[in-house]
Structures are given as structure tokens and as C-alpha cells.
Design an enzyme around this catalytic site. Structure first.
Site, PDB file in Angstrom:
ATOM      1  CB  SER A 256       4.993  34.599 -13.114  1.00  0.00           C
ATOM      2  OG  SER A 256       3.791  34.646 -11.980  1.00  0.00           O
ATOM      3  CE  LYS A 257       6.224  25.607 -12.624  1.00  0.00           C
ATOM      4  NZ  LYS A 257       7.385  25.047 -12.405  1.00  0.00           N
TER       5      LYS A 257
END
Ligand code: GLU
Length: 484
Positions: A256-257
Site C-alpha cells: 500500500s501507498k
């Protein structure tokens, strides 16, 4: 299944930057279609217009281009099943939902938002799963007609059968089974007339004659809904392969970011080469028979089989990607490397130096954006750390060494300022004075570059040139005298 019928697809929603996980799905669908001389289709799933991000569709198409994974059919190239953008196919979905109503497989639901919310609250309080209570499933045809005549807003829901086993064979995971009692009477057409993802994906995969649905494993739980829809239409199922997701490089959680770079665009912005990133995605969770790690797209196409993908989630091993990127950079000709470096060369870099500088840093480039850090000492002012300069020696000794080095080098003209000449002179001095090799050359490196790790010293001095080298040696001499 015979070669001619393999048709794969990717169906991205234009809701933002493309994730590397999606690129990996593109790669697999592309390769499998090519391996079987079939077609690879790009379909844009934009039925959730509230989540649409302007420009995202163009970005998807441009990424497929950059990675040389073009679709055989899609929004730009067209094809026999056009249009390939779902928002342009609304009538098709409405007609299909209508068909299901006529067959008694779907029904109108007039429940208000308010009622559905209350139902949900109640279910939450009872700790029961959120499911529609099927109130409208039992409306009489007259009741339905009168509500439609009054133009009451409605959705269309699937009549999910009771107590049925819903099963499918996944190419990667084998037999997967669900109970239809766990499946909600899902909405097929929303009150705004748009289809839900579930209806649109099934209708399109069928009409576009998709033979293999290879997608991320996050869609497994939607698959029973899709299968029930195929059954309601009486259509044959495609082959499914649900591909494991990537974990963050630290091994924790879905990539994830928050844990670093995830979008394809940002990998390119850092200077990962498309070929290296693709090669990395090929060998992540899959291996060739002989486990070789460097392979071209053509080689991958010859060998890739979704059945051989590991079932386990895989860590996105950034170190391996960096290693591969370095290899691909070193395999480039200098001419190609210069052209790929263009966007990464800072505006204040004296570009006439590029051909000379390149061989010095080619070995050390991991990503193209390293160029700035690796070369800044050549053309920007440097700072010399006194501690590094005096390491394994004393201020007096280093001052003495610098003094002698400056006078030795002053006798070398600018024309003779070449790697071999520099090397000869400086080595002679060190040997004559019997200075420690390790200490002396490290000190010179620090004096000239401000760094302890640099490209080869004499080549570097040749690039930096006569005047700048001497002025940095003088600057270093002052540093030895600075009282700290
Ligand atoms: N539109 C879905 C997505 O954004 C496609 C899922 C599928 O491949 O069925 O990923």
C-alpha cells in the site's frame, strides 16, 4: 481448450494511478493470450462514476503502451465487441437485467434508502451478516406494475437461490466452494440506471467471449455472485485464475501507498526501466523451469502458465527489483542510457560532460534518478568533512601530503591532465614517500569529492579537470588547519 479460443482481458476502473499489482495482472493476461495466439482485451470499467478520476483512462492506455503490452481490442483500437468502455454500454446491461426479470431470475426492489439503513442497523445489533431481507422479492406483478407506473425509484436485484452449492475451479487454487445462502440478493441495476460491477463484468465477459478471467485474489469473494449470474443467464463459465496480491517490501500487509511506492507511474519517475520492472513482475511468485531470473517478454510468453503461479501472497522484494534494474541499466549501450537519462539530468549539469561521466557512474546507477546524487560532486560545490579527511592520520601529516600533491600536480599541464598521467604521478608520490596507500588515497578522494565512496579516483580527477581539482586540494588544505 484449443488455441484459437483463448481470450483474456483486463478490466481496470479509472479511479486513480495504476498500481504495480494491476500491471502484473496485465502482464499475465497479455502473455497468456499471446502464448495461445489469442486476443488480449482492454475494457474500461467506469460504471462507478463517483470514483472516476479524470485522465486515469488515458494513463492506463499509455502505460500499456510504455510496457509494450498493447491490447488487441480496446477503447482506442476498437474491435468486434466495441464499445469497450462500460459507460457506453448502459443499454446492453439494462436489456440483460430486463431479460432476467422476464425469466423470473431477478426482481424490482423499491425499498427506500431509509428502510435499508434501518435494516442494516438491526442486523448490526443482532450480529447478523448484512443482507437484503428480500421484502420486494414477493411483490405481486400488479404491485410492481403500479409502483413502476407511479415512477417509484427502484433497483433490480438478483434472485439468489437458497441452499445451493456454488463452486468453481480456480486454475491456481483448485476447487473453491461457497454456499448460496451466504450470497446477498445483489443489486444488478442501481437506482441511477447504472449497472453494478457484478452485472457489467459478467455480461461483458460473456458478450466479449472472454475465455479466461485472470484477476487479483481480492475478487474471489465476488466470484460466487458472478457464477450465480452466469447460471441465471444460462451461460457457460469462463476459466478463473485469482492471482495472489503483493505484500509490502517489509513483508507486512497488502502492498500500500503508506509503505512506499506502489503506482507504476512513480516507479517510472524514479527511473526504473519498464523492461526491468516487467522482468521483476514475471518472476514474482512464478519461476521458469530452470529458475533463471533474467528473461525477455518473448521468453516469458513461451513459458508462462497461470497454473504454475504460487498460491501464496508474495513480498514485493524491492532489493531484487533494484538488482534487476541495475542489470538492465548496465546492458544498455551508452547512447541508449544517455537518452533514457535525459529526464533525470539536472538543469545545472554541464551536459558536455555526460559522455565522460557516464562510464564512471554506469556501474553504480541503481535507478536513473541516482544520477543527480552520483554526479553532484563533479559540478556543484562540495563540503569536506574534516574527520573524513584526517582519518587514520593527523592534521600535520595530511597537510604535508596535500602540499606535496599540489606541487606535484601543478607541474602537470591542463593538456596532460589525463587518467594515466595522473595515476602515474600520484602513485609515484605515494610510493616515494611511503605513505599508507589506504589512508592516502582515501584522503585524496575525500579532498576532491567530499565523499568516501566515488567512482575510480583518477578517472574522476580527469573529469573534474585541472583547475577544479587543484582548487579543491587547496580547499582541503585549509580544512586540515581549521580548528574544530
Ligand atoms: N474493475 C475491476 C477492477 O478495477 C475489475 C475486476 C475484474 O477483473 O473482474 O479491478
Amino acid at each position: 481448450m484449443s488455441d484459437s479460443v483463448v481470450r483474456t482481458r483486463v478490466a481496470p476502473s479509472p479511479t486513480g494511478e495504476m498500481h504495480v499489482g494491476s500491471l502484473s495482472i496485465v502482464l499475465k493476461n497479455y502473455a497468456y493470450a499471446k502464448r495461445h495466439h489469442g486476443q488480449f482485451v482492454l475494457r474500461i470499467e467506469d460504471t462507478d462514476q463517483t470514483r472516476e478520476v479524470p485522465g486515469a483512462q488515458e494513463q492506463i492506455i499509455s502505460i500499456l503502451d510504455k510496457f509494450h503490452l498493447p491490447a488487441d481490442e480496446g477503447p482506442i483500437v476498437g474491435g468486434p465487441f466495441a464499445p469497450y468502455v462500460q459507460s457506453q454500454r448502459l443499454e446492453i446491461y439494462r436489456l440483460h437485467a430486463q431479460q432476467l426479470i422476464e425469466k423470473g431470475q431477478a426482481y424490482y426492489c423499491f425499498c427506500s434508502k431509509d428502510r435499508l439503513e434501518k435494516l442494516r442497523d438491526q442486523q448490526r445489533a443482532d450480529h447478523s451478516p448484512p443482507k437484503y431481507d428480500r421484502l420486494c422479492r414477493n411483490l405481486s406483478p400488479q404491485e410492481v406494475k403500479s409502483k413502476l407506473d407511479k415512477e417509484q425509484p427502484y433497483v433490480i436485484r438478483l434472485k439468489v437461490p437458497d441452499h445451493q452449492k456454488v463452486s468453481f475451479t480456480d486454475l491456481i487454487r483448485g476447487q473453491i466452494e461457497f454456499d448460496s445462502d451466504q450470497v446477498d440478493d445483489q443489486v444488478l441495476i442501481k437506482s441511477d440506471g447504472f449497472p453494478t460491477y457484478h452485472l457489467a463484468v459478467v455480461v461483458d465477459d460473456h458478450l466479449m467471449q472472454i475465455s479466461h478471467v485472470m484477476r487479483g485474489e481480492e475478487w474471489i469473494s465476488s466470484t460466487p455472485k458472478h457464477i450465480l449470474l452466469y447460471q441465471a443467464f444460462n451461460w457457460p463459465l469462463p476459466v478463473y485464475a485469482h492471482i495472489p496480491i503483493y505484500l509490502n517490501p517489509n513483508g507486512k500487509g497488502k502492498m500500500s501507498k503508506r509503505h512506499g511506492t506502489v503506482s507504476v507511474g512513480s516507479f517510472l519517475d524514479q527511473g526504473y526501466l519498464p523492461e526491468a520492472l516487467l522482468n521483476f513482475l514475471m518472476i514474482l511468485g512464478w519461476a521458469t523451469n530452470d529458475e533463471r531470473e533474467i528473461l525477455t517478454l518473448d521468453e516469458y510468453i513461451l513459458e508462462f502458465n497461470p497454473q504454475d503461479i504460487s498460491q501464496k501472497t508474495v513480498v514485493f522484494d524491492l532489493k531484487k527489483l533494484q538488482w534487476l534494474n541495475g542489470i538492465y541499466i548496465r546492458n544498455l549501450t551508452n547512447k541508449d542510457l544517455i537518452s533514457k537519462l535525459k529526464p533525470f539530468v539536472p538543469t545545472d549539469f554541464p551536459s558536455q560532460f555526460l559522455p565522460q561521466v557516464l562510464p564512471l557512474i554506469k556501474e553504480r546507477l541503481v535507478v536513473l534518478s541516482d544520477f543527480e546524487d552520483l554526479t553532484a560532486f563533479i559540478y556543484r560545490p562540495i563540503e569536506i568533512n574534516q574527520k573524513d579527511l584526517l582519518k587514520k592520520s593527523s592534521a600535520n601529516q595530511v597537510a604535508e601530503q596535500l602540499d606535496q600533491l599540489i606541487s606535484t600536480l601543478s607541474s602537470l599541464s591542463a593538456q596532460n591532465w589525463l587518467t594515466l598521467q595522473l595515476e602515474e604521478k600520484i602513485r609515484n608520490l605515494q610510493e616515494k614517500q611511503n605513505w599508507s596507500k589506504g589512508q592516502f588515497f582515501m584522503m585524496v578522494r575525500v579532498a576532491i569529492t567530499g565523499q568516501t565512496q566515488t567512482p575510480p579516483l583518477f578517472e574522476t580527477m580527469a573529469v573534474i579537470g585541472h583547475d577544479l581539482t587543484l582548487s579543491r586540494l587547496n580547499q582541503a588544505l585549509l580544512t586540515t588547519k581549521k580548528v574544530t
